[in-house]
Scaffold this active site. Structure first.
Site, PDB file in Angstrom:
ATOM      1  N   CYS A 119       0.815  -1.228   0.000  1.00 56.41           N
ATOM      2  CA  CYS A 119       0.000   0.000   0.000  1.00 56.41           C
ATOM      3  C   CYS A 119       0.846   1.275   0.000  1.00 56.41           C
ATOM      4  O   CYS A 119       0.329   2.355  -0.282  1.00 56.41           O
ATOM      5  CB  CYS A 119      -0.926   0.016   1.206  1.00 56.41           C
ATOM      6  SG  CYS A 119      -1.971  -1.427   1.308  1.00 56.41           S
ATOM      7  N   HIS A 259      -3.837   6.943   3.434  1.00 61.45           N
ATOM      8  CA  HIS A 259      -4.187   5.688   2.776  1.00 61.45           C
ATOM      9  C   HIS A 259      -5.605   5.305   3.191  1.00 61.45           C
ATOM     10  O   HIS A 259      -5.934   5.328   4.372  1.00 61.45           O
ATOM     11  CB  HIS A 259      -3.180   4.616   3.188  1.00 61.45           C
ATOM     12  CG  HIS A 259      -3.526   3.249   2.729  1.00 61.45           C
ATOM     13  ND1 HIS A 259      -3.964   2.989   1.444  1.00 61.45           N
ATOM     14  CD2 HIS A 259      -3.512   2.053   3.368  1.00 61.45           C
ATOM     15  CE1 HIS A 259      -4.198   1.701   1.324  1.00 61.45           C
ATOM     16  NE2 HIS A 259      -3.937   1.114   2.473  1.00 61.45           N
ATOM     17  N   ASN A 289     -10.251  -0.473   0.280  1.00 61.10           N
ATOM     18  CA  ASN A 289      -8.790  -0.314   0.287  1.00 61.10           C
ATOM     19  C   ASN A 289      -8.242  -0.750  -1.075  1.00 61.10           C
ATOM     20  O   ASN A 289      -8.299  -1.932  -1.415  1.00 61.10           O
ATOM     21  CB  ASN A 289      -8.219  -1.183   1.411  1.00 61.10           C
ATOM     22  CG  ASN A 289      -6.710  -1.090   1.527  1.00 61.10           C
ATOM     23  OD1 ASN A 289      -6.041  -0.579   0.631  1.00 61.10           O
ATOM     24  ND2 ASN A 289      -6.174  -1.601   2.621  1.00 61.10           N
TER      25      ASN A 289
END
Ligand SMILES: CC(C)(COP(=O)(O)OP(=O)(O)OC[C@H]1O[C@@H](n2cnc3c(N)ncnc32)[C@H](O)[C@@H]1OP(=O)(O)O)[C@@H](O)C(=O)NCCC(=O)NCCS
Length: 332
Positions: A119, A259, A289
């Protein structure tokens, strides 16, 4: 790592993103696993996520995002010197997704490679390209975060399949005028915690066999609670480091783009940084996500919604498998 040196200044001059049209709702997931819309919204904030069809690979989404970023920056494919794709879901192990994107967009003068930081891939990529621009080996860079995580999700595992989605975001980097661009980039990793979030099979440790398929080892495995705690602590710490590098306090950030993993992680991070949620960009409810794609998609959406404007000082921060984490402070 030592602090980032902002001279000569390098920054983002174009942004673009893409996501598959098909949406998967919490109610759709209720039909696949023992879960509920209420549980998912309360624990994660997620309501829908974009899901790629069979033909839509990571490089397809990445190329679409790249074309939009190039158009936004007014840059031709031939001008691009380097392409870095942050991804945990490459089209295949090799050639790299970056090389597939290069072929697709016609960036024939570029070097292209993938970057494996889960990520945090987009932030790591920003620093890699900024370094290349500043050492003179490149003038124009393309950094992409792109994922089709739905292809590595176990739709029998309710603890992971509700969390992730697909998409891509891209940015063009170039030299910019003094006082603008990247003011700080910070990157950190802790490989001792790798077991907390991983995709066990398909590499040299567990090459694909009938057994790895039967054991469902080609899907994401995660210890959600441990990831949650580390994410909040690490993201808060690394934003503070970035602010310290620049010599500003949290109050001088115009916008925080964290994020987009989980609304509770985002809110806890903002609270620890003493930032009101009005200064925090959130789109996790619509995207889930999207790993490396999450920050560039959010940058693109923030700009198109007017939340991100020229002159603003923006902090981005990410956390992911590895563990890896990083922050960047950017003046637009
Ligand atoms: C995954 C996450 C949402 C789980 O929330 P949580 O509050 O920690 O919940 P727990 O893991 O403690 O599980 C609580 C219960 O809910 C259950 N549960 C898990 N997923 C569920 C789901 N989708 N629907 C319904 N119940 C679920 C668990 O089985 C557990 O049941 P039990 O008490 O009977 O054992 C949370 O830990 C999280 O967001 N972690 C970070 C994940 C992440 O962002 N990863 C990527 C980082 S880049």
């Amino acid at each position: 790592m030592a602090p980032y040196l902002p001279d000569p200044p390098v920054g983002i001059v174009g942004i673009g993103s893409d996501a598959p049209a098909q949406l998967l709702t919490n109610h759709d997931l209720e039909k696949l696993v023992e879960t509920s819309d209420e549980w998912i919204v309360e624990r994660t904030g997620i309501r829908t996520r974009h899901i790629a069809d069979d033909k839509t690979t990571t490089s397809v989404l990445a190329s679409n995002a790249a074309r939009r970023a190039m158009a936004d920056a007014g840059v031709t494919p031939e001008e691009i010197d380097v392409i870095v794709v942050g991804t945990a879901t490459p089209d295949m192990l090799f050639p790299s997704t970056a090389c597939l994107v290069q072929a697709e967009i016609g960036a024939r003068n570029a070097a292209a490679f993938d970057l494996a930081a889960a990520c945090t891939g987009f932030i790591y990529g920003l620093n890699v390209i900024a370094g290349m621009i500043r050492n003179g080996t490149c003038e124009t860079g393309l950094v992409i975060g792109a994922e089709t995580l739905s292809k590595i999700l176990d739709f029998q595992d309710r603890t992971t399949c509700v969390l992730f989605g697909d998409g891509a975001g891209a940015a063009i980097l170039k030299r910019v005028e003094n006082g603008k661009g990247l003011l700080s980039v910070r990157m950190l990793s802790d490989g001792t915690l790798g077991d907390m979030l991983k995709l066990p099979a398909g590499g040299s440790l567990h090459p694909a066999t009938h057994e790895t398929v039967d054991l469902r080892l080609h899907y994401i495995k995660m210890s959600g609670n441990n990831v949650f705690k580390s994410a909040v602590k690490s993201m808060t710490g690394i934003v503070r480091q970035g602010l310290n590098d620049v010599g500003i306090g949290p109050g001088e950030i115009d916008l925080l783009i964290p994020h987009q993993a989980n609304i509770r992680i985002i809110e806890a991070t903002a609270k620890k940084l003493r930032l009101p949620m009005e200064k925090v960009f959130v789109n996790v409810h619509r995207f889930g996500n999207t790993s490396a794609a999450s920050i560039p998609i959010a940058l693109d959406e923030a700009r198109s919604q007017g939340a991100l404007q020229d002159g603003m000082t923006v902090a981005v921060v990410a956390f992911g498998a590895g563990f890896t984490w990083g922050s960047a402070i950017h003046r637009f």
